[in-house]
Design a protein around this motif. Structure first.
Motif, PDB file in Angstrom:
ATOM      1  N   ASN A  76       0.818  -1.209   0.000  1.00 22.30           N
ATOM      2  CA  ASN A  76       0.000   0.000   0.000  1.00 22.30           C
ATOM      3  C   ASN A  76       0.852   1.260   0.000  1.00 22.30           C
ATOM      4  OD1 ASN A  76      -2.484  -1.190  -0.274  1.00 22.30           O
ATOM      5  ND2 ASN A  76      -2.883  -1.316   1.914  1.00 22.30           N
ATOM      6  N   HIS A  77       2.040   1.190   0.613  1.00 24.27           N
ATOM      7  CA  HIS A  77       2.958   2.331   0.561  1.00 24.27           C
ATOM      8  C   HIS A  77       3.415   2.556  -0.885  1.00 24.27           C
ATOM      9  CE1 HIS A  77       6.233   4.805   2.686  1.00 24.27           C
ATOM     10  NE2 HIS A  77       6.328   5.045   1.392  1.00 24.27           N
ATOM     11  N   SER A  78       3.795   1.465  -1.557  1.00 23.45           N
ATOM     12  CA  SER A  78       4.188   1.578  -2.974  1.00 23.45           C
ATOM     13  C   SER A  78       3.041   2.145  -3.805  1.00 23.45           C
ATOM     14  CB  SER A  78       4.596   0.207  -3.525  1.00 23.45           C
ATOM     15  OG  SER A  78       5.745  -0.267  -2.861  1.00 23.45           O
ATOM     16  N   ALA A  79       1.820   1.709  -3.480  1.00 26.49           N
ATOM     17  CA  ALA A  79       0.649   2.175  -4.237  1.00 26.49           C
ATOM     18  C   ALA A  79       0.451   3.686  -4.108  1.00 26.49           C
ATOM     19  CB  ALA A  79      -0.601   1.439  -3.775  1.00 26.49           C
ATOM     20  N   THR A  80       0.806   4.273  -2.947  1.00 28.31           N
ATOM     21  CA  THR A  80       0.656   5.732  -2.811  1.00 28.31           C
ATOM     22  C   THR A  80       1.578   6.454  -3.797  1.00 28.31           C
ATOM     23  OG1 THR A  80       2.318   5.990  -1.035  1.00 28.31           O
ATOM     24  CG2 THR A  80       0.022   5.636  -0.359  1.00 28.31           C
ATOM     25  N   HIS A  81       2.779   5.905  -4.024  1.00 28.63           N
ATOM     26  CA  HIS A  81       3.723   6.524  -4.969  1.00 28.63           C
ATOM     27  C   HIS A  81       3.230   6.363  -6.410  1.00 28.63           C
ATOM     28  CE1 HIS A  81       6.630   7.490  -1.892  1.00 28.63           C
ATOM     29  NE2 HIS A  81       6.561   6.260  -1.423  1.00 28.63           N
ATOM     30  N   LEU A  82       2.697   5.185  -6.732  1.00 28.77           N
ATOM     31  CA  LEU A  82       2.145   4.968  -8.081  1.00 28.77           C
ATOM     32  C   LEU A  82       0.952   5.890  -8.326  1.00 28.77           C
ATOM     33  CD1 LEU A  82       2.200   1.060  -8.280  1.00 28.77           C
ATOM     34  CD2 LEU A  82       3.891   2.668  -9.167  1.00 28.77           C
ATOM     35  N   GLN A 121       1.235  15.474  -3.224  1.00 24.46           N
ATOM     36  CA  GLN A 121       0.739  14.789  -2.042  1.00 24.46           C
ATOM     37  C   GLN A 121       0.620  15.778  -0.885  1.00 24.46           C
ATOM     38  OE1 GLN A 121       2.902  11.241  -1.048  1.00 24.46           O
ATOM     39  NE2 GLN A 121       2.147  11.192   1.049  1.00 24.46           N
ATOM     40  N   ALA A 122      -0.498  15.702  -0.169  1.00 29.31           N
ATOM     41  CA  ALA A 122      -0.719  16.602   0.969  1.00 29.31           C
ATOM     42  C   ALA A 122      -0.999  15.808   2.242  1.00 29.31           C
ATOM     43  CB  ALA A 122      -1.884  17.534   0.657  1.00 29.31           C
ATOM     44  N   GLY A 123      -0.657  14.540   2.209  1.00 31.09           N
ATOM     45  CA  GLY A 123      -0.891  13.666   3.361  1.00 31.09           C
ATOM     46  C   GLY A 123      -1.254  12.277   2.880  1.00 31.09           C
ATOM     47  N   SER A 124      -1.113  11.290   3.752  1.00 32.12           N
ATOM     48  CA  SER A 124      -1.521   9.931   3.399  1.00 32.12           C
ATOM     49  C   SER A 124      -1.651   9.107   4.668  1.00 32.12           C
ATOM     50  CB  SER A 124      -0.511   9.271   2.449  1.00 32.12           C
ATOM     51  OG  SER A 124       0.701   9.002   3.111  1.00 32.12           O
ATOM     52  N   LEU A 125      -2.366   8.005   4.533  1.00 29.65           N
ATOM     53  CA  LEU A 125      -2.461   7.011   5.598  1.00 29.65           C
ATOM     54  C   LEU A 125      -2.198   5.668   4.945  1.00 29.65           C
ATOM     55  CD1 LEU A 125      -3.284   6.120   8.511  1.00 29.65           C
ATOM     56  CD2 LEU A 125      -5.597   5.881   7.631  1.00 29.65           C
ATOM     57  N   VAL A 126      -1.224   4.927   5.455  1.00 27.97           N
ATOM     58  CA  VAL A 126      -0.881   3.631   4.869  1.00 27.97           C
ATOM     59  C   VAL A 126      -1.072   2.554   5.926  1.00 27.97           C
ATOM     60  CG1 VAL A 126       0.899   2.275   3.716  1.00 27.97           C
ATOM     61  CG2 VAL A 126       0.805   4.749   3.351  1.00 27.97           C
ATOM     62  N   GLU A 127      -2.026   1.657   5.671  1.00 28.29           N
ATOM     63  CA  GLU A 127      -2.335   0.550   6.568  1.00 28.29           C
ATOM     64  C   GLU A 127      -2.229  -0.753   5.784  1.00 28.29           C
ATOM     65  OE1 GLU A 127      -6.277   1.724   7.896  1.00 28.29           O
ATOM     66  OE2 GLU A 127      -5.424   2.671   9.679  1.00 28.29           O
ATOM     67  N   PRO A 128      -2.272  -1.913   6.461  1.00 26.67           N
ATOM     68  CA  PRO A 128      -2.168  -3.175   5.719  1.00 26.67           C
ATOM     69  C   PRO A 128      -3.320  -3.418   4.757  1.00 26.67           C
ATOM     70  CG  PRO A 128      -1.943  -3.547   8.092  1.00 26.67           C
ATOM     71  CD  PRO A 128      -2.332  -2.119   7.913  1.00 26.67           C
ATOM     72  N   ASP A 129      -4.523  -2.939   5.111  1.00 23.49           N
ATOM     73  CA  ASP A 129      -5.701  -3.273   4.291  1.00 23.49           C
ATOM     74  C   ASP A 129      -6.222  -2.107   3.452  1.00 23.49           C
ATOM     75  OD1 ASP A 129      -6.391  -1.911   6.551  1.00 23.49           O
ATOM     76  OD2 ASP A 129      -8.145  -3.129   7.038  1.00 23.49           O
ATOM     77  N   ARG A 130      -5.606  -0.916   3.570  1.00 25.51           N
ATOM     78  CA  ARG A 130      -6.084   0.204   2.758  1.00 25.51           C
ATOM     79  C   ARG A 130      -5.075   1.338   2.786  1.00 25.51           C
ATOM     80  NH1 ARG A 130      -9.308   4.712   5.258  1.00 25.51           N
ATOM     81  NH2 ARG A 130      -8.602   4.819   7.400  1.00 25.51           N
ATOM     82  N   LEU A 131      -5.273   2.275   1.871  1.00 23.95           N
ATOM     83  CA  LEU A 131      -4.487   3.505   1.902  1.00 23.95           C
ATOM     84  C   LEU A 131      -5.424   4.684   1.663  1.00 23.95           C
ATOM     85  CD1 LEU A 131      -3.912   4.948  -1.165  1.00 23.95           C
ATOM     86  CD2 LEU A 131      -2.811   2.741  -1.484  1.00 23.95           C
ATOM     87  N   ARG A 132      -5.030   5.830   2.181  1.00 23.45           N
ATOM     88  CA  ARG A 132      -5.719   7.084   1.876  1.00 23.45           C
ATOM     89  C   ARG A 132      -4.662   8.035   1.348  1.00 23.45           C
ATOM     90  NH1 ARG A 132      -6.267   9.843   6.614  1.00 23.45           N
ATOM     91  NH2 ARG A 132      -4.758  11.342   5.820  1.00 23.45           N
ATOM     92  N   PHE A 133      -4.978   8.742   0.258  1.00 24.92           N
ATOM     93  CA  PHE A 133      -4.006   9.651  -0.351  1.00 24.92           C
ATOM     94  C   PHE A 133      -4.656  11.020  -0.529  1.00 24.92           C
ATOM     95  CE2 PHE A 133      -1.657  11.529  -3.900  1.00 24.92           C
ATOM     96  CZ  PHE A 133      -0.348  11.264  -3.540  1.00 24.92           C
ATOM     97  N   ASP A 134      -4.104  12.022   0.136  1.00 29.89           N
ATOM     98  CA  ASP A 134      -4.617  13.394   0.037  1.00 29.89           C
ATOM     99  C   ASP A 134      -3.726  14.153  -0.946  1.00 29.89           C
ATOM    100  OD1 ASP A 134      -6.114  12.519   2.241  1.00 29.89           O
ATOM    101  OD2 ASP A 134      -4.683  13.363   3.659  1.00 29.89           O
ATOM    102  N   PHE A 135      -4.341  14.959  -1.796  1.00 25.98           N
ATOM    103  CA  PHE A 135      -3.528  15.699  -2.763  1.00 25.98           C
ATOM    104  C   PHE A 135      -4.179  17.043  -3.104  1.00 25.98           C
ATOM    105  CE2 PHE A 135      -6.502  13.112  -5.116  1.00 25.98           C
ATOM    106  CZ  PHE A 135      -6.935  13.928  -6.150  1.00 25.98           C
ATOM    107  N   THR A 136      -3.359  17.938  -3.641  1.00 23.15           N
ATOM    108  CA  THR A 136      -3.812  19.275  -4.012  1.00 23.15           C
ATOM    109  C   THR A 136      -4.236  19.293  -5.483  1.00 23.15           C
ATOM    110  OG1 THR A 136      -1.503  19.805  -4.501  1.00 23.15           O
ATOM    111  CG2 THR A 136      -2.329  20.435  -2.333  1.00 23.15           C
TER     112      THR A 136
END
Length: 207
Positions: A125-131, A146-161
């Motif tokens: 999921n960390h790799s997925a935030t970069h992709l 990127q303006a923030g993110s949350l990386v967990e085992p079962d999901r990710l959240r990606f904040d952006f401008t």
């Protein structure tokens, strides 16, 4: 804070934690200190929930939006379930866990291991935030950051401008770029370099 001051004092007394988790998922370690309900104790028994500091750990501490590892600590007749790993002050990693069996004592020599499936899921999921970041730039424009993110085992959240909501077509294009990249199964080379050299190679450095 009072908690921060306590851990700074412990760091001065015990030294810093050597994090080896980029290269190893298991390590031998010495128990430097134990806390129960925020108070220093010499030992903890089965059933007790404690925080403890090791001289060496493979466990990643929660930081930069990525959750900390879970893991297990073992020694003869001792097992501790680790369910939270934090870094309350710089270079000091604190493990929170429950003693499952035996007695955890200061100065114990122990083995500590990371919950590997959970770590690998988090890494994906960390790799997925970069992709996702790259795909958003390709579809929406280079101004997207990127303006923030949350990386967990079962999901990710990606904040952006961006100056507008993404429409369905743009979302589809972003998904296709990310999925195609994942399916290409690109090889990854991991190495350490200076910030300047990384920037020269095209690395995104948002800090």
């Amino acid at each position: 804070s009072e908690r921060g001051a306590l851990f700074k004092k412990m760091r001065e007394e015990m030294g810093e934690t050597n994090f080896v988790g980029y290269d190893a998922l298991e390590a031998r370690a010495s128990v430097l200190g134990i806390l129960r309900d925020g108070e220093r104790v010499k030992s903890a028994q089965a059933g007790e929930e404690v925080e403890f500091i090791l001289d060496v750990t493979p466990c990643y501490a929660e930081s930069g939006g990525q959750v900390g590892d879970h893991g297990r600590l073992f020694a003869t007749d001792l097992e501790v379930d680790i369910y939270e790993v934090t870094k309350p002050v710089e270079n000091l990693i604190v493990h929170r866990g429950k003693v499952i069996s035996g007695i955890l004592r200061e100065h114990d020599q122990v083995s500590v291991g990371v919950d590997i499936p959970r770590r690998l899921a988090t890494c994906r999921n960390h790799s997925a935030t970069h992709l996702l970041h790259k795909a958003l730039k390709m579809v929406l424009g280079d101004h997207v950051n990127q303006a923030g993110s949350l990386v967990e085992p079962d999901r990710l959240r990606f904040d952006f401008t961006h100056y507008a909501a993404i429409d369905a077509d743009e979302m589809k294009k972003v998904e296709e770029i990310v999925n195609d990249t994942v399916l290409n199964d690109l090889s990854i080379e991991i190495f350490e370099t200076s910030v300047d050299e990384a920037r020269a190679m095209g690395a995104a450095a948002l800090f």
